[in-house]
Every structure is written in C-alpha cells, then in structure tokens.
Design a protein around this motif. Structure first.
Motif, PDB file in Angstrom:
ATOM      1  N   ALA A  67      45.028  33.540 -21.144  1.00 19.14           N
ATOM      2  CA  ALA A  67      44.697  34.802 -20.484  1.00 19.14           C
ATOM      3  C   ALA A  67      44.974  35.921 -21.478  1.00 19.14           C
ATOM      4  O   ALA A  67      45.924  35.845 -22.265  1.00 19.14           O
ATOM      5  N   ILE A  68      44.145  36.948 -21.458  1.00 18.59           N
ATOM      6  CA  ILE A  68      44.350  38.136 -22.288  1.00 18.59           C
ATOM      7  C   ILE A  68      44.435  39.340 -21.367  1.00 18.59           C
ATOM      8  O   ILE A  68      43.583  39.514 -20.485  1.00 18.59           O
ATOM      9  N   ILE A  69      45.453  40.155 -21.565  1.00 17.30           N
ATOM     10  CA  ILE A  69      45.608  41.382 -20.780  1.00 17.30           C
ATOM     11  C   ILE A  69      45.483  42.572 -21.728  1.00 17.30           C
ATOM     12  O   ILE A  69      46.277  42.723 -22.662  1.00 17.30           O
ATOM     13  N   GLY A  70      44.456  43.385 -21.517  1.00 10.65           N
ATOM     14  CA  GLY A  70      44.269  44.601 -22.298  1.00 10.65           C
ATOM     15  C   GLY A  70      44.799  45.787 -21.518  1.00 10.65           C
ATOM     16  O   GLY A  70      44.414  45.987 -20.365  1.00 10.65           O
ATOM     17  N   VAL A  71      45.658  46.581 -22.145  1.00  8.46           N
ATOM     18  CA  VAL A  71      46.421  47.606 -21.419  1.00  8.46           C
ATOM     19  C   VAL A  71      46.081  49.025 -21.879  1.00  8.46           C
ATOM     20  O   VAL A  71      46.058  49.317 -23.073  1.00  8.46           O
ATOM     21  N   ASN A  72      45.832  49.899 -20.914  1.00  6.48           N
ATOM     22  CA  ASN A  72      45.845  51.339 -21.157  1.00  6.48           C
ATOM     23  C   ASN A  72      47.230  51.879 -20.851  1.00  6.48           C
ATOM     24  O   ASN A  72      47.907  51.386 -19.942  1.00  6.48           O
ATOM     25  N   TYR A  73      47.632  52.892 -21.579  1.00  3.79           N
ATOM     26  CA  TYR A  73      48.914  53.562 -21.322  1.00  3.79           C
ATOM     27  C   TYR A  73      48.713  55.059 -21.518  1.00  3.79           C
ATOM     28  O   TYR A  73      47.729  55.486 -22.146  1.00  3.79           O
ATOM     29  N   ARG A  74      49.615  55.836 -20.956  1.00  6.04           N
ATOM     30  CA  ARG A  74      49.498  57.286 -21.097  1.00  6.04           C
ATOM     31  C   ARG A  74      49.633  57.688 -22.566  1.00  6.04           C
ATOM     32  O   ARG A  74      50.228  56.976 -23.360  1.00  6.04           O
ATOM     33  N   LEU A  75      49.062  58.836 -22.909  1.00  5.61           N
ATOM     34  CA  LEU A  75      48.978  59.245 -24.299  1.00  5.61           C
ATOM     35  C   LEU A  75      49.636  60.595 -24.544  1.00  5.61           C
ATOM     36  O   LEU A  75      49.608  61.484 -23.695  1.00  5.61           O
ATOM     37  N   SER A  76      50.202  60.744 -25.720  1.00  9.25           N
ATOM     38  CA  SER A  76      50.713  62.023 -26.199  1.00  9.25           C
ATOM     39  C   SER A  76      49.515  62.844 -26.706  1.00  9.25           C
ATOM     40  O   SER A  76      48.548  62.263 -27.214  1.00  9.25           O
ATOM     41  N   PRO A  77      49.510  64.156 -26.586  1.00  5.23           N
ATOM     42  CA  PRO A  77      50.595  65.019 -26.144  1.00  5.23           C
ATOM     43  C   PRO A  77      50.626  65.306 -24.636  1.00  5.23           C
ATOM     44  O   PRO A  77      51.399  66.141 -24.183  1.00  5.23           O
ATOM     45  N   LYS A  78      49.781  64.624 -23.874  1.00  4.44           N
ATOM     46  CA  LYS A  78      49.771  64.865 -22.428  1.00  4.44           C
ATOM     47  C   LYS A  78      51.105  64.457 -21.810  1.00  4.44           C
ATOM     48  O   LYS A  78      51.542  65.033 -20.805  1.00  4.44           O
ATOM     49  N   VAL A  79      51.740  63.444 -22.384  1.00  5.22           N
ATOM     50  CA  VAL A  79      53.109  63.069 -22.013  1.00  5.22           C
ATOM     51  C   VAL A  79      53.889  62.871 -23.302  1.00  5.22           C
ATOM     52  O   VAL A  79      53.313  62.722 -24.377  1.00  5.22           O
ATOM     53  N   LYS A  80      55.205  62.877 -23.210  1.00  6.01           N
ATOM     54  CA  LYS A  80      56.039  62.542 -24.354  1.00  6.01           C
ATOM     55  C   LYS A  80      55.772  61.090 -24.739  1.00  6.01           C
ATOM     56  O   LYS A  80      55.539  60.231 -23.887  1.00  6.01           O
ATOM     57  N   ALA A  81      55.833  60.797 -26.032  1.00  4.57           N
ATOM     58  CA  ALA A  81      55.496  59.459 -26.513  1.00  4.57           C
ATOM     59  C   ALA A  81      56.388  58.375 -25.912  1.00  4.57           C
ATOM     60  O   ALA A  81      55.969  57.220 -25.803  1.00  4.57           O
ATOM     61  N   ALA A  82      57.596  58.728 -25.517  1.00  2.76           N
ATOM     62  CA  ALA A  82      58.486  57.743 -24.886  1.00  2.76           C
ATOM     63  C   ALA A  82      57.873  57.169 -23.616  1.00  2.76           C
ATOM     64  O   ALA A  82      58.157  56.017 -23.238  1.00  2.76           O
ATOM     65  N   LYS A  83      57.004  57.929 -22.948  1.00  3.73           N
ATOM     66  CA  LYS A  83      56.339  57.439 -21.737  1.00  3.73           C
ATOM     67  C   LYS A  83      55.395  56.281 -22.055  1.00  3.73           C
ATOM     68  O   LYS A  83      55.127  55.436 -21.198  1.00  3.73           O
ATOM     69  N   CYS A  84      54.876  56.254 -23.300  1.00  6.94           N
ATOM     70  CA  CYS A  84      54.022  55.137 -23.712  1.00  6.94           C
ATOM     71  C   CYS A  84      54.812  53.831 -23.700  1.00  6.94           C
ATOM     72  O   CYS A  84      54.301  52.788 -23.284  1.00  6.94           O
ATOM     73  N   ILE A  85      56.059  53.906 -24.146  1.00  4.77           N
ATOM     74  CA  ILE A  85      56.920  52.717 -24.143  1.00  4.77           C
ATOM     75  C   ILE A  85      57.212  52.307 -22.706  1.00  4.77           C
ATOM     76  O   ILE A  85      57.188  51.116 -22.366  1.00  4.77           O
ATOM     77  N   GLU A  86      57.477  53.283 -21.874  1.00  2.00           N
ATOM     78  CA  GLU A  86      57.740  53.024 -20.452  1.00  2.00           C
ATOM     79  C   GLU A  86      56.551  52.315 -19.803  1.00  2.00           C
ATOM     80  O   GLU A  86      56.721  51.350 -19.041  1.00  2.00           O
ATOM     81  N   ASP A  87      55.344  52.779 -20.119  1.00  2.00           N
ATOM     82  CA  ASP A  87      54.138  52.160 -19.566  1.00  2.00           C
ATOM     83  C   ASP A  87      53.956  50.733 -20.089  1.00  2.00           C
ATOM     84  O   ASP A  87      53.569  49.830 -19.339  1.00  2.00           O
ATOM     85  N   ALA A  88      54.226  50.542 -21.377  1.00  2.00           N
ATOM     86  CA  ALA A  88      54.093  49.204 -21.955  1.00  2.00           C
ATOM     87  C   ALA A  88      55.007  48.220 -21.236  1.00  2.00           C
ATOM     88  O   ALA A  88      54.602  47.085 -20.932  1.00  2.00           O
ATOM     89  N   ALA A  89      56.219  48.642 -20.954  1.00  2.00           N
ATOM     90  CA  ALA A  89      57.163  47.778 -20.233  1.00  2.00           C
ATOM     91  C   ALA A  89      56.659  47.478 -18.823  1.00  2.00           C
ATOM     92  O   ALA A  89      56.750  46.341 -18.346  1.00  2.00           O
ATOM     93  N   ALA A  90      56.104  48.482 -18.162  1.00  2.00           N
ATOM     94  CA  ALA A  90      55.584  48.283 -16.802  1.00  2.00           C
ATOM     95  C   ALA A  90      54.412  47.304 -16.801  1.00  2.00           C
ATOM     96  O   ALA A  90      54.277  46.480 -15.890  1.00  2.00           O
ATOM     97  N   ALA A  91      53.561  47.374 -17.828  1.00  2.00           N
ATOM     98  CA  ALA A  91      52.414  46.474 -17.913  1.00  2.00           C
ATOM     99  C   ALA A  91      52.867  45.031 -18.156  1.00  2.00           C
ATOM    100  O   ALA A  91      52.324  44.091 -17.567  1.00  2.00           O
ATOM    101  N   VAL A  92      53.846  44.853 -19.032  1.00  2.00           N
ATOM    102  CA  VAL A  92      54.368  43.506 -19.285  1.00  2.00           C
ATOM    103  C   VAL A  92      55.066  42.967 -18.038  1.00  2.00           C
ATOM    104  O   VAL A  92      54.939  41.784 -17.700  1.00  2.00           O
ATOM    105  N   ALA A  93      55.778  43.838 -17.325  1.00  2.00           N
ATOM    106  CA  ALA A  93      56.413  43.425 -16.067  1.00  2.00           C
ATOM    107  C   ALA A  93      55.359  42.980 -15.061  1.00  2.00           C
ATOM    108  O   ALA A  93      55.564  42.003 -14.325  1.00  2.00           O
ATOM    109  N   TRP A  94      54.218  43.673 -15.032  1.00  2.00           N
ATOM    110  CA  TRP A  94      53.128  43.257 -14.134  1.00  2.00           C
ATOM    111  C   TRP A  94      52.702  41.828 -14.461  1.00  2.00           C
ATOM    112  O   TRP A  94      52.479  41.011 -13.555  1.00  2.00           O
ATOM    113  N   ALA A  95      52.594  41.517 -15.756  1.00  2.00           N
ATOM    114  CA  ALA A  95      52.212  40.165 -16.157  1.00  2.00           C
ATOM    115  C   ALA A  95      53.228  39.137 -15.654  1.00  2.00           C
ATOM    116  O   ALA A  95      52.842  38.096 -15.104  1.00  2.00           O
TER     117      ALA A  95
END
Length: 274
Positions: A89-117
């Motif tokens: 299985a391959i999971i392709g992920v979108n995550y929020r982007l800077s500068p609309k959010v702080k870049a740390a939110k990208c890491i937060e989203d990545a963790a949430a996507a992996v948790a979904w898996a």
C-alpha cells in the motif's frame, strides 16, 4: 533433475503470475484528522488529506507512507508510479504549508498522517506492524523528525519505534531551512536544535536508509548532513543505519532512489521472518 527444474520453473512462473494479478484500488482525499479538528480549522479540513493506494485482493501487506517535497512551502501529495504494483500500500500525504502555518505544524501533520495509517490500515487488509515512512527533501525531513523525535507520534498515542523503517530521500538532517528562515537564521548558517533530526539520534530507532544525490550536485551540504547523521547514529549504537549516495544525480534523485526504497522494504520484511 530435468523434472525438478521444470517444476521449479513452473512454481516461480505461478508466483510471478499471481503477483501480476493483484488488483489495486485508490481512495482519494481521506481526512486524517478527526471530525472536530476538521470542523474547527478550515485549513486542516482543506489540506490535511491523504490518498491510499492498496492491494485490494491481498492481505497482510506492508505500507509505505510517502511525504512530498517542496521546502515545507509547496508541493502536493502523490502516489509515485515507481512504487505501484509492488504488493504494497502507498499513502500519499498532503500537509499544511508555511508561511500559512509555522513549519512545526508540518511535522504535527506528518505524525497525524502516520497515526492514521497505524489506526486504519488493517481496515483495508494491511499489517500495521509493517508501516514504512519515506519522502523526498522536505518530506524526507518530516519522516526523520517523526521517527527520531518520539514526542510527535506520542501525541497520537503511537510509539515511533513501531515504524518498520525510515527511508528518507535527500533529507535535511540539521534544522530545516524554512524553520531557520522563520527565526531569521541565514540559509547557509547550519543549526542543530530540537527541529533537527541530528539532535535526536538514539540507538533504538527503526532501521534507517539515508539516500542522497551526488555530493557535488546536491542542494547545499545535503550529502554531508546525511553522512554526519549516519556517523552519529552508529556512534550512539544504532546498528541499522545505511547511507547511499547516487553518483551523477542531483537533488531531484527520486527515480533512481525508488528501487532502493522497494529493496529496503523487502529486506526488512525478509529479516523479520528469520
């Protein structure tokens, strides 16, 4: 002897034929945050989605979570063609982007996507003990951050050590340049703080395969960052860190890297069966 050879030939042909007849299905734009988070934040609702490509007629398969590149400021989710039809299985992920959010939110989203898996792949027939995390450039940085700094997945009640393997393509191992930009740190001034994978080296991380382009063609000091990462992981006692440099390829080295990713996934799965 001839009969044995004939039987073996038929056996391997049957396996090959069986692999070719696996049916795959794609589910698009699955939201990986819960309903309340999506309702509360319009940008999460819009951006925090993933695509799932999986073997419809196979069970117990491994999963590769793939994070796109783009400097944490651009890019979109993708299911790389080179990873299709491999039994995963391959999971392709979108995550929020800077500068609309702080870049740390990208890491937060990545963790949430992996948790979904971890929380959902069994619903599609996958094995949650065989989840690999990979990505290119900014996506590779995200894969290393959530794999090395355990706090990001702990927020999702997932142990980062449950990841089967980390395979980053041309990752920054020092603090990401977008995070440095947010803090007024010049692009060419190296920084290693809590937002650097290097800051979190430890002996008990899952297997890591670091892949970069040619050191003379890569972005800034990208090969050297990864070489330092590999050295420090070994010095802290991690025995399963490898570094591959793809001679003749620059930063956009994904195509020659994909076979290495597939081989690493198969290697880890084979080792687990011993």
């Amino acid at each position: 002897m001839k009969k044995l050879i004939l039987l073996l030939s038929f056996f391997f042909f049957a396996i090959s034929l069986s692999a070719q007849h696996i049916e795959y299905e794609t589910k698009n734009n699955i939201q990986y945050y819960n309903a309340s988070a999506n309702k509360a934040d319009k940008y999460i609702n819009e951006r925090c989605v993933l695509d799932l490509y999986y073997p419809k007629t196979k069970t117990g398969f491994a999963t590769i979570v793939w994070f796109h590149g783009g400097g944490l400021t651009g890019g979109n989710k993708e299911i790389p063609e080179a990873l299709k039809n491999k039994g995963f299985a391959i999971i392709g992920v979108n995550y929020r982007l800077s500068p609309k959010v702080k870049a740390a939110k990208c890491i937060e989203d990545a963790a949430a996507a992996v948790a979904w898996a971890f929380n959902n792949i069994t619903n599609y027939g996958g094995d949650k003990s065989q989840i690999f995390v990979s990505g290119h450039s900014a996506g590779a940085y995200l894969s290393l951050m959530i794999g090395l700094d355990k706090k990001w997945l702990q927020k999702e009640n997932i142990d980062a050590n449950s990841i089967a393997g980390l395979i980053p393509f041309s990752s920054q191992c020092i603090t990401h340049f977008e995070i440095r930009r947010e803090n007024g740190i010049p692009e060419k001034q190296p920084t290693i703080d809590e937002f650097a994978p290097l800051y979190h080296v430890r002996a008990d991380v899952p297997p890591i395969l670091l892949i970069t382009g040619d050191r003379e063609l890569e972005m800034l000091g990208r090969y050297e960052e990864n070489a330092y990462m590999a050295r420090m992981m070994k010095l802290v006692g991690h025995t399963q860190t490898k570094l591959y440099e793809l001679d003749g390829y620059g930063h956009g080295m994904t195509e020659p890297g994909f076979p290495l990713l597939v081989n690493e996934v198969n290697r880890v799965l084979k080792e687990r069966k011993k």
